[in-house]
Design a protein around this motif. Sequence first.
Motif, short mmCIF file in Angstrom:
data_model
loop_
_atom_site.label_atom_id
_atom_site.label_comp_id
_atom_site.label_asym_id
_atom_site.label_seq_id
_atom_site.Cartn_x
_atom_site.Cartn_y
_atom_site.Cartn_z
N GLY A 193 -8.45 22.41 -4.45
CA GLY A 193 -9.89 22.53 -4.68
C GLY A 193 -10.65 21.30 -4.22
N SER A 194 -10.12 20.12 -4.53
CA SER A 194 -10.78 18.88 -4.10
C SER A 194 -10.86 18.81 -2.58
N ALA A 195 -9.81 19.23 -1.91
CA ALA A 195 -9.81 19.19 -0.44
C ALA A 195 -10.88 20.11 0.12
N ALA A 196 -11.06 21.28 -0.48
CA ALA A 196 -12.09 22.22 -0.01
C ALA A 196 -13.49 21.66 -0.23
N ILE A 197 -13.72 21.06 -1.40
CA ILE A 197 -15.04 20.50 -1.69
C ILE A 197 -15.36 19.34 -0.75
N ARG A 198 -14.40 18.44 -0.57
CA ARG A 198 -14.65 17.29 0.31
C ARG A 198 -14.92 17.76 1.74
N ALA A 199 -14.19 18.78 2.19
CA ALA A 199 -14.40 19.28 3.55
C ALA A 199 -15.77 19.93 3.68
N ALA A 200 -16.21 20.66 2.67
CA ALA A 200 -17.52 21.30 2.71
C ALA A 200 -18.63 20.25 2.75
N LEU A 201 -18.50 19.22 1.93
CA LEU A 201 -19.51 18.17 1.92
C LEU A 201 -19.54 17.41 3.24
N ALA A 202 -18.37 17.17 3.82
CA ALA A 202 -18.31 16.48 5.11
C ALA A 202 -18.97 17.32 6.20
N ILE B 264 0.88 -1.18 0.00
CA ILE B 264 0.00 0.00 0.00
C ILE B 264 0.91 1.22 0.00
N LEU B 265 0.85 1.97 -1.09
CA LEU B 265 1.80 3.06 -1.34
C LEU B 265 1.06 4.36 -1.57
N ARG B 266 1.62 5.43 -1.06
CA ARG B 266 1.09 6.77 -1.33
C ARG B 266 2.21 7.63 -1.91
N PRO B 267 1.91 8.37 -2.97
CA PRO B 267 2.96 9.21 -3.56
C PRO B 267 3.30 10.37 -2.65
N HIS B 268 4.56 10.78 -2.72
CA HIS B 268 4.95 12.02 -2.06
C HIS B 268 4.31 13.15 -2.82
N ASP B 269 3.42 13.92 -2.18
CA ASP B 269 2.77 15.05 -2.83
C ASP B 269 3.74 16.22 -2.84
N THR B 270 4.13 16.63 -4.04
CA THR B 270 5.12 17.69 -4.16
C THR B 270 4.66 18.74 -5.14
N THR B 271 5.18 19.95 -4.98
CA THR B 271 4.96 21.00 -5.93
C THR B 271 6.03 20.93 -7.00
N GLU B 272 6.01 21.86 -7.95
CA GLU B 272 6.98 21.81 -9.04
C GLU B 272 8.41 21.98 -8.55
N ASN B 273 8.61 22.68 -7.44
CA ASN B 273 9.97 22.86 -6.95
C ASN B 273 10.39 21.76 -5.98
N GLY B 274 9.51 20.73 -5.83
CA GLY B 274 9.90 19.57 -5.05
C GLY B 274 9.56 19.63 -3.58
N THR B 275 8.90 20.70 -3.09
CA THR B 275 8.57 20.79 -1.69
C THR B 275 7.24 20.10 -1.42
N MET B 276 7.07 19.63 -0.18
CA MET B 276 5.86 18.92 0.18
C MET B 276 4.67 19.87 0.26
N THR B 277 3.50 19.41 -0.20
CA THR B 277 2.28 20.18 -0.11
C THR B 277 1.23 19.35 0.61
N THR B 278 0.80 19.81 1.77
CA THR B 278 -0.27 19.17 2.51
C THR B 278 -1.35 20.20 2.77
N TRP B 279 -2.56 19.93 2.28
CA TRP B 279 -3.64 20.90 2.40
C TRP B 279 -4.43 20.67 3.68
N THR B 280 -4.71 21.75 4.39
CA THR B 280 -5.55 21.72 5.57
C THR B 280 -6.84 22.47 5.25
N ALA B 281 -7.97 21.83 5.45
CA ALA B 281 -9.26 22.45 5.16
C ALA B 281 -9.90 22.92 6.46
#
Length: 433
Positions: free
Chosen positions: A357-366, A253-270
């Motif tokens: 955007g997906s994180a905001a929508i999912r948080a609003a629906l939740a 069970i694998l999850r990709p490292h979420d990165t921006t174009e410059n290689g830094t981690m991006t974690t969204w908080t809703a």
Amino acid sequence: MNDTDTPDHAPGTDPVTEAFFALHHDLPRQGPGSDATTRRLLEMVGPLPECPRVLDAGCGPGRSTLLLAEEAGAHVTAVDLYQPFLDGLTAEAARRGLGDQVTVVNCSMDRLPVPDHSFDVIWAEGSVYAIGFDVALRAWRRLLAPGGVLVVTEIEWTVPNPAAPARAYWDAAYPLRTHAANTDAAQAAGYRLRAHWPLPESDWWDEYCTPLTQRLARADPQQPGMPEALAAHRTEIGMRREHGSDYHYAAYILRPHDTTENGTMTTWTARPETADDIPAVRDILLAAFPTAAEADIVDALRADPKAWIDGLSMVTAASDSTPAGYALLTRCHVDGQPALALAPCAVLPSAQRAGAGSAAIRAALAAARAAGENLVVVLGHADYYPRFGFTPASRFGIRAPFDVPDEAMMAMALDGTRPVPAGTIQYPVAFGV
């Protein structure tokens, strides 16, 4: 393990391949596995989005496809090169009432003609050997949405020095690595390992080796290509019986490292917007749309106590707490009954295609679900909003108060046990319709 999805040749190109598929026709599985293992892996994955978008890569007859659609409520894209498998899966999905949740695609699983970030889950039980573990990791990473997960079973050595016959067999068929080497390969491909679980020995025999052995005994050895196919399968089963302790199938069970174009981690908080967020929300809307119309609508909705619901205006932010994504739910009505309208949704251009955007929508629906709301309507792209569980509103008997393509006007019920009103949508005054 029959090669049911190889990028180099489709089934039917030679008698041996045809004989292989004849032997496997209508068998429970095309490789080691079980429904119990599929359920165990689904449990290990953890919470998934509502109506998750799943790719079943190398689906074969579709045992995992059907289980994921039925028990996880997933919309599954099932991919295989062998059309009879896909035809059978389509028929079975229809028989179970899952036709709307299963889409079959005849193509190689390492060259899918779909956009980036198309799937929340990629599932590959017993099929990755057809293209190779490393090729699969590289080919599928772009397909995972932010926060997505890859579930794959891979055959690997369990001992540092396997028996010579086992080593020779697998070196010729599909060179195996150890768990440590496979983990290193996954990390090098941009994934982090969340779980590793060896499949039980019963997964080899109950629905694969034993039914296949019975099929071999009944096969016609005079059929073109059949002697070679029979010999290959008997060698495979004999190798498992004699040297099975040297290798096993294991789930990754694998999850990709979420990165921006410059290689830094991006974690969204809703989170729900605060008064301090209002200028930033307006900036997002002005940046995302060509005019100020959407920003002005949101300002007007905030001023309308009949439309505005505290806690349903949702922003997403990265580590610096600056809002980058936005989703809004406000009160509307359908045939006089209360519902929610999802609009507008927006993301700063610099954060697009990164999950804000997906994180905001999912948080609003939740948040809406937690508040006891049920019906939500949205007017938008038919290839985007179904990932959250939206379907054409016409299926509920709901229609817009203006002309709009059927596939663009969508609705969803947050609680499937409650009735949904039918009729025309009445939007808040701020929308001007």
